[in-house]
Design an enzyme around this catalytic site. Structure first.
Site, PDB file in Angstrom:
ATOM      1  CG  HIS A 124      -1.713   1.249   1.390  1.00  0.00           C
ATOM      2  ND1 HIS A 124      -2.572   1.775   0.439  1.00  0.00           N
ATOM      3  CD2 HIS A 124      -1.714   2.137   2.428  1.00  0.00           C
ATOM      4  CE1 HIS A 124      -3.087   2.915   0.894  1.00  0.00           C
ATOM      5  NE2 HIS A 124      -2.566   3.152   2.086  1.00  0.00           N
ATOM      6  CG  HIS A 152       0.667   6.909   4.334  1.00  0.00           C
ATOM      7  ND1 HIS A 152       1.163   6.172   3.283  1.00  0.00           N
ATOM      8  CD2 HIS A 152      -0.571   6.411   4.581  1.00  0.00           C
ATOM      9  CE1 HIS A 152       0.273   5.285   2.902  1.00  0.00           C
ATOM     10  NE2 HIS A 152      -0.802   5.401   3.676  1.00  0.00           N
ATOM     11  CD  GLU A 184      -3.622   5.917  11.092  1.00  0.00           C
ATOM     12  OE1 GLU A 184      -4.535   5.181  10.701  1.00  0.00           O
ATOM     13  OE2 GLU A 184      -3.254   6.942  10.487  1.00  0.00           O
ATOM     14  CG  ASP A 185      -1.544   1.119  10.723  1.00  0.00           C
ATOM     15  OD1 ASP A 185      -2.396   1.616  11.469  1.00  0.00           O
ATOM     16  OD2 ASP A 185      -1.669   1.046   9.494  1.00  0.00           O
ATOM     17  CG  ASP A 245      -3.954   6.751   2.285  1.00  0.00           C
ATOM     18  OD1 ASP A 245      -3.704   5.542   2.121  1.00  0.00           O
ATOM     19  OD2 ASP A 245      -4.569   7.191   3.282  1.00  0.00           O
ATOM     20  CG  ASP A 296     -25.210  15.901 -23.331  1.00  0.00           C
ATOM     21  OD1 ASP A 296     -26.017  15.077 -22.880  1.00  0.00           O
ATOM     22  OD2 ASP A 296     -24.929  16.959 -22.752  1.00  0.00           O
TER      23      ASP A 296
END
Length: 716
Positions: free
Chosen positions: A52, A76, A80-81, A143, A263
């Protein structure tokens, strides 16, 4: 991990084309650091998690962002993880990269009341970081794009929620930043995941129609390519199929079936310079007839995101509408890549600097919204309002052009010029004529705002303003005014509640207040008064606690004989903290009672109002109130008149009301009941005596059968 190595190899090849070798090495180092941090972690699809960040960095590299942005893209998710801290990233890759990663990290350590509040607070944090560095939002959009591309692995309910969030927030941000390709792809992916069945049905319909319409497209393309050189114009012409989501939105908004949307193909003509744009427009209009009202000149007045083009719709072969966009190559760069053009294309510095200024002013307006908005959810609501496209262009009296969202009013215009002008606005002129403030502005209107020194925002404006700035500033002002009024009201209510304890506020010592505030962790007396005025604290309970604190501090025995409590005097003009109930519309002379409404302050009702009857068990919220004499203002009251149907009866009733020096604010009639009609009139009277005079006057009208005062609104 062969596929990951391959991903890194492709990324290295892409960034080597525009970065220095030492920067490429730093990006590779960030990749290895991220791979170690995410080791053992997998995505829902089963792929190693590092796939990712590599994919996000690959998208960022397409915009030619610098090494710091690529490092942040690869890292990034590590804060957080994983166990990695901001300080570790700072030590290893520098402060800039760490700040970018921090701006992209969610607020996981804080507990929120709801998922909506968490989303709003995270979004607010990200926009703060974006205001100081635009690369934050570009990485976040990359992301989100990769997450949307791989969303099929997620469970359906979560898929719909993420798709909806993308449509409401991230796609409009991409549009606002001029990232057109990204904007379209996010819309398409969101449509596919939010409405999978509709997406499949529409896809099949377009494939089936493609063959039938290919002949028309080829014919138009050949005709344009032949005509332009005849006018001496060198151009690149491209035919394109409209995106599924834009076709679906058109069908939904205009309630059309697919067969009625003709259109679905458009053409793009890219020419050398601006004069050639207008020359090409003339050539096309000489070839096919233009549809009136469908021409837009975004060259003279560019969109807020820097987009420039000429748009026209022509009636092509077999009566098929054909949309054409005409622009220069530089404008095409901006249209496709928006603010990312700053990194991609360096040759058009003038246009890019103008685009950067517009983006900067938008980011500043977001910071203004943030300072005026209280809660994160309110801020997100204001930003959503401003993100949705559709603009009207209006002029100031000096000829300056302002771009506002569709549906904007003169109040929105006033706040767009300056907050103080919005706050002091009392009236407006549109194209020289005095118009109501709720008038919807149209393209080309010239707007002049009339202000008054002592004017204030009206809460009713919130029902029709369109821009986030206007909404945020009105709410901000009203909250401030409510706070001041609530403090004053709370002081009066507490003073009244202290009487049975033989005390007044002036007798409470500083030490007693310090004890009371310290025990409850409250900052100051004003906060307590405001809470009482807004109904968050009951005055009787606060009075008892303050009296106990006074006893403990002074040591006096509690033997003072209670004094009778004085009633709160009501003028009817107190404003936000004191409100006259709409359910029973009390007027001076009526017997009244006050109730404390949580978060709304003191509400005054008739003593026999059904709403008050429901609160009989909660005596702590009742307050003794009386009308203050000598108040000259007018009060709304509703009367119901039953009349015989006769010509001119309404005029005779209005005349009788006018003779008693009374104003009619509103009239509505119920459906006819045989030979009778019921008329409801909202009148403005001074007091109960004035109302009695008016009702006597109306009774004298021969056709009037019955008259009575009625309750205007039964809502509590």
């Amino acid at each position: 991990m062969p596929e990951i190595s391959c991903g890194l190899a492709e990324l290295r090849e892409k960034i080597s084309a525009y970065l220095r070798p030492e920067d490429v090495e730093r990006v590779e180092s960030a990749y290895h650091f991220s791979a170690r941090a995410h080791e053992g972690q997998f995505r829902i699809s089963g792929d190693p998690y590092i796939s990712h960040p590599v994919a996000v960095a690959d998208i960022v590299a397409d915009w030619h962002l610098d090494a710091q942005a690529l490092i942040a893209a690869l890292l990034h998710d590590v804060m957080e993880d994983t166990h990695i801290s901001k300080q570790e990233i700072t030590d290893r890759f520098g402060r800039t990269a760490a700040e970018l990663v921090d701006g992209l990290s969610k607020l996981d350590k804080i507990e929120f009341r709801s998922q909506e509040e968490a989303q709003a607070e995270n979004f607010r944090k990200m926009l703060f970081a974006m205001a100081s560095d635009l690369r934050v939002i570009l990485i976040k959009l990359a992301d989100r794009l990769h997450n949307m591309r791989t969303l099929h692995c997620v469970r359906p309910a979560k898929r719909r929620r993420i798709a909806n969030e993308t449509l409401e927030i991230y796609a409009p941000i991409a549009n606002r930043l001029g990232l057109n390709n990204l904007y379209r792809e996010l819309q398409e992916l969101s449509f596919e995941h939010k409405f999978p069945l509709r997406y499949r049905v529409l896809s099949r319909a377009i494939k089936a129609a493609r063959g039938n319409r290919r002949e028309v497209v080829g014919k138009v393309l050949n005709a344009i390519e032949e005509r332009l050189p005849q006018w001496g114009i060198s151009a690149e012409v491209k035919g394109r199929e409209k995106h599924l989501f834009s076709i679906y939105r058109k069908m939904a908004e205009k309630r059309l079936t697919f067969s009625q949307v003709l259109d679905i193909y458009g053409f793009r003509v890219i020419v050398r310079d601006v004069p050639s744009c207008y020359l090409a427009l003339g050539a096309l209009h000489s070839m096919y007839k233009p549809v009136p009202g469908k021409f837009k000149d975004y060259l003279a007045i560019p969109k807020a995101n820097g987009y420039q083009s000429l748009h026209t719709t022509l009636i092509g072969p077999f009566g098929t509408p054909v949309e054409v966009q005409i622009r220069t190559a530089e404008m095409h760069h901006i249209a496709e890549s928006g603010v990312a053009s700053h990194w991609l294309y360096k040759e058009d510095e003038k246009t890019l600097s103008e685009l950067q200024q517009k983006t900067h002013s938008w980011l500043q307006s977001l910071l203004e919204l943030q300072s005026a908005s209280g809660e994160a959810t309110e801020f997100l609501e204001h930003v959503k309002i401003d993100l949705f496209p559709g603009e009207v262009y209006v002029f100031t009296p000096q000829g300056k052009i302002l771009s506002l969202p569709k549906g904007s009013t003169p109040v929105d215009f006033a706040y767009a010029v300056h907050t103080d002008i919005g706050n002091r606005c009392v009236a407006c002129r549109v194209n020289g004529d005095l118009m109501p403030l709720r008038t919807e502005l149209r393209n080309g209107d010239q707007v002049e705002i009339i202000t008054a020194a002592h004017a204030n925002p009206n809460p009713a404006w919130l029902t029709y303003v369109r821009t986030g700035k206007a909404r945020a500033q009105i709410r901000h002002f009203l909250k401030g005014a409510q706070q001041e009024e609530s403090v004053a009201l709370g002081e009066r209510l507490l003073n009244q509640a202290l009487r049975p304890h033989g005390l007044t506020l002036g007798q409470i010592s500083t030490f007693a207040w310090e004890r009371f505030l310290g025990e409850r962790g409250v900052r100051g007396k004003k906060e307590v008064f405001a809470d009482i005025g807004l109904g968050r604290r009951l005055p009787a309970i606060v009075a008892r606690r303050v009296a106990q604190a006074q006893d403990l501090e002074s040591g006096r025995p509690n033997v003072i004989k209670p004094k009778p409590a004085g009633a709160i005097l009501i003028r009817g003009s107190e404003g936000i903290a004191v409100q006259l109930a709409r359910c029973c519309q009390p007027i001076p002379g009526d017997p009244i009672i006050g109730t404390i409404r949580k978060g709304q302050g003191l509400e005054v009702h008739l003593h026999d109002c059904p709403v008050v009857a429901k609160l009989r068990g909660d005596r702590g919220r009742w307050v003794d109130v009386e009308w203050e004499s000598g108040e000259e203002r007018l009060f709304d009251v509703t009367i119901r008149v039953l009349t015989k149907n006769a010509r001119g009866v309404l005029a005779r009733i209005a005349s009788a009301i006018s003779e008693e020096d009374c104003n009619i604010r509103n009239v509505n009639m119920d459906s006819e009941q045989g030979i009778y009609s019921a008329i409801n009139l909202v009148l403005q009277v001074h007091d109960r005596v004035h109302l009695a005079r008016v009702m006597r006057g109306v009774r004298r009208v021969p056709e009037v059968v019955r008259i009575g005062r009625m309750k205007a609104d039964t809502r509590s």
